[in-house]
Design a protein around this motif. Structure first.
Motif, mmCIF file in Angstrom:
data_model
loop_
_atom_site.group_PDB
_atom_site.id
_atom_site.type_symbol
_atom_site.label_atom_id
_atom_site.label_comp_id
_atom_site.label_asym_id
_atom_site.label_seq_id
_atom_site.Cartn_x
_atom_site.Cartn_y
_atom_site.Cartn_z
ATOM 1 N N PRO A 1 0.799 -1.230 0.000
ATOM 2 C CA PRO A 1 0.000 0.000 0.000
ATOM 3 C C PRO A 1 0.830 1.277 0.000
ATOM 4 O O PRO A 1 0.344 2.335 -0.393
ATOM 5 N N ASP A 2 2.091 1.190 0.452
ATOM 6 C CA ASP A 2 2.918 2.398 0.520
ATOM 7 C C ASP A 2 3.739 2.624 -0.756
ATOM 8 O O ASP A 2 4.616 3.489 -0.787
ATOM 9 N N ALA B 1 1.798 4.357 -6.649
ATOM 10 C CA ALA B 1 0.339 4.269 -6.616
ATOM 11 C C ALA B 1 -0.234 5.678 -6.652
ATOM 12 O O ALA B 1 0.208 6.556 -5.901
ATOM 13 N N GLU B 2 -1.204 5.912 -7.508
ATOM 14 C CA GLU B 2 -1.704 7.279 -7.699
ATOM 15 C C GLU B 2 -2.142 7.952 -6.398
ATOM 16 O O GLU B 2 -1.845 9.140 -6.199
ATOM 17 N N PRO B 3 -2.824 7.272 -5.464
ATOM 18 C CA PRO B 3 -3.211 7.943 -4.214
ATOM 19 C C PRO B 3 -2.018 8.406 -3.381
ATOM 20 O O PRO B 3 -2.148 9.326 -2.574
ATOM 21 N N ASN B 4 -0.862 7.778 -3.565
ATOM 22 C CA ASN B 4 0.354 8.218 -2.876
ATOM 23 C C ASN B 4 1.127 9.239 -3.706
ATOM 24 O O ASN B 4 1.701 10.198 -3.169
ATOM 25 N N ARG C 1 0.098 11.388 -6.108
ATOM 26 C CA ARG C 1 -0.502 12.702 -6.305
ATOM 27 C C ARG C 1 -0.149 13.671 -5.167
ATOM 28 O O ARG C 1 0.354 14.768 -5.431
ATOM 29 N N PRO C 2 -0.375 13.304 -3.885
ATOM 30 C CA PRO C 2 -0.002 14.243 -2.814
ATOM 31 C C PRO C 2 1.502 14.430 -2.676
ATOM 32 O O PRO C 2 1.961 15.519 -2.308
ATOM 33 N N SER D 1 2.394 16.964 -5.228
ATOM 34 C CA SER D 1 1.843 18.262 -4.847
ATOM 35 C C SER D 1 2.706 18.925 -3.773
ATOM 36 O O SER D 1 2.967 20.135 -3.835
ATOM 37 N N CYS E 1 -1.902 9.582 -14.917
ATOM 38 C CA CYS E 1 -1.138 8.446 -14.391
ATOM 39 C C CYS E 1 -1.640 7.181 -15.072
ATOM 40 O O CYS E 1 -2.809 6.808 -14.917
#
Length: 211
Positions: free
Chosen positions: A165-166, A170-173, A175-176, A179, A188
């Motif tokens: 998961p880390d 992975a796009e959820p990781n 993107r921020p 940023s 992506c």
């Protein structure tokens, strides 16, 4: 922190230095994927672009084709053996090769139009800080491409591991992370035959260090 960074540098140099001589022969079919990824960056004739962590320089020729003879192509890598392999393959004809660390680039603030990084993010010792350094050398509105010739699942299978998961890609990781580092993720793509994240240098981002 300095000691940890030095250890990371040594580990990366040892890993890639031992593999430089036969790196291209291990992945002989990746050329079209590199060219396709460069083609999606939106580079223009006359642009100045950096291949960060260029390895044996497989992206240099398509980058040169994209920016034309009036453009500037730079390739930097931390491992001397990789740069030697790039020169042996004649890829220094497409761009200037620099022995340099992406954590502290010998480039002026805002001097680039774009950065290309193949397989880069998984080898960054301090991802947010290192991506911020890439943002420093790119003009506002410039572009970043984070590429790998296979997707996350295919790479994990190749390496005999599971996706966790880390995973930074992975796009959820990602993107921020981008940023926080001065970038805005615009797309992506994570497919079996490639990973490609494209980002734009945010105009409101602060520089990571004075030059």
């Amino acid at each position: 922190m300095a000691d940890d960074r030095g250890h990371d540098h040594t580990r990366v140099q040892e890993f890639f230095g031992a593999r430089a001589a036969d790196w291209d022969s291990r992945f002989p079919d990746d050329g079209p994927a590199y060219a396709a990824a460069v083609g999606e960056m939106g580079l223009r004739a006359g642009d100045c672009v950096l291949d960060a962590g260029c390895g044996t320089g497989r992206a240099l020729e398509p980058l040169r084709s994209a920016v034309g003879p009036s453009g500037t192509v730079l390739g930097c890598d931390l491992t001397p053996e990789m740069l030697a392999a790039a020169r042996l393959a004649g890829r220094d004809r497409s761009g200037r090769l620099l022995l340099a660390d992406v954590a502290r680039l010998p480039l002026r603030t805002g001097s680039l139009d774009a950065v290309f990084g193949a397989g880069l993010i998984s080898h960054l010792p301090q991802p947010a800080e290192n991506l911020r350094e890439l943002a420093r050398v790119v003009r506002p509105g410039g572009r970043l491409a984070l590429f790998h010739p296979v997707g996350r699942a295919a790479l994990a299978t190749r390496q005999g591991r599971q996706i966790t998961p880390d995973d930074l890609r992975a796009e959820p990781n990602l993107r921020p992370l981008l940023s926080r580092s001065g970038w805005r993720l615009t797309s992506c793509t994570d497919e079996d035959d490639r990973f490609l994240a494209l980002a734009v240098r945010r105009r409101d981002a602060t520089e990571s260090r004075p030059v």
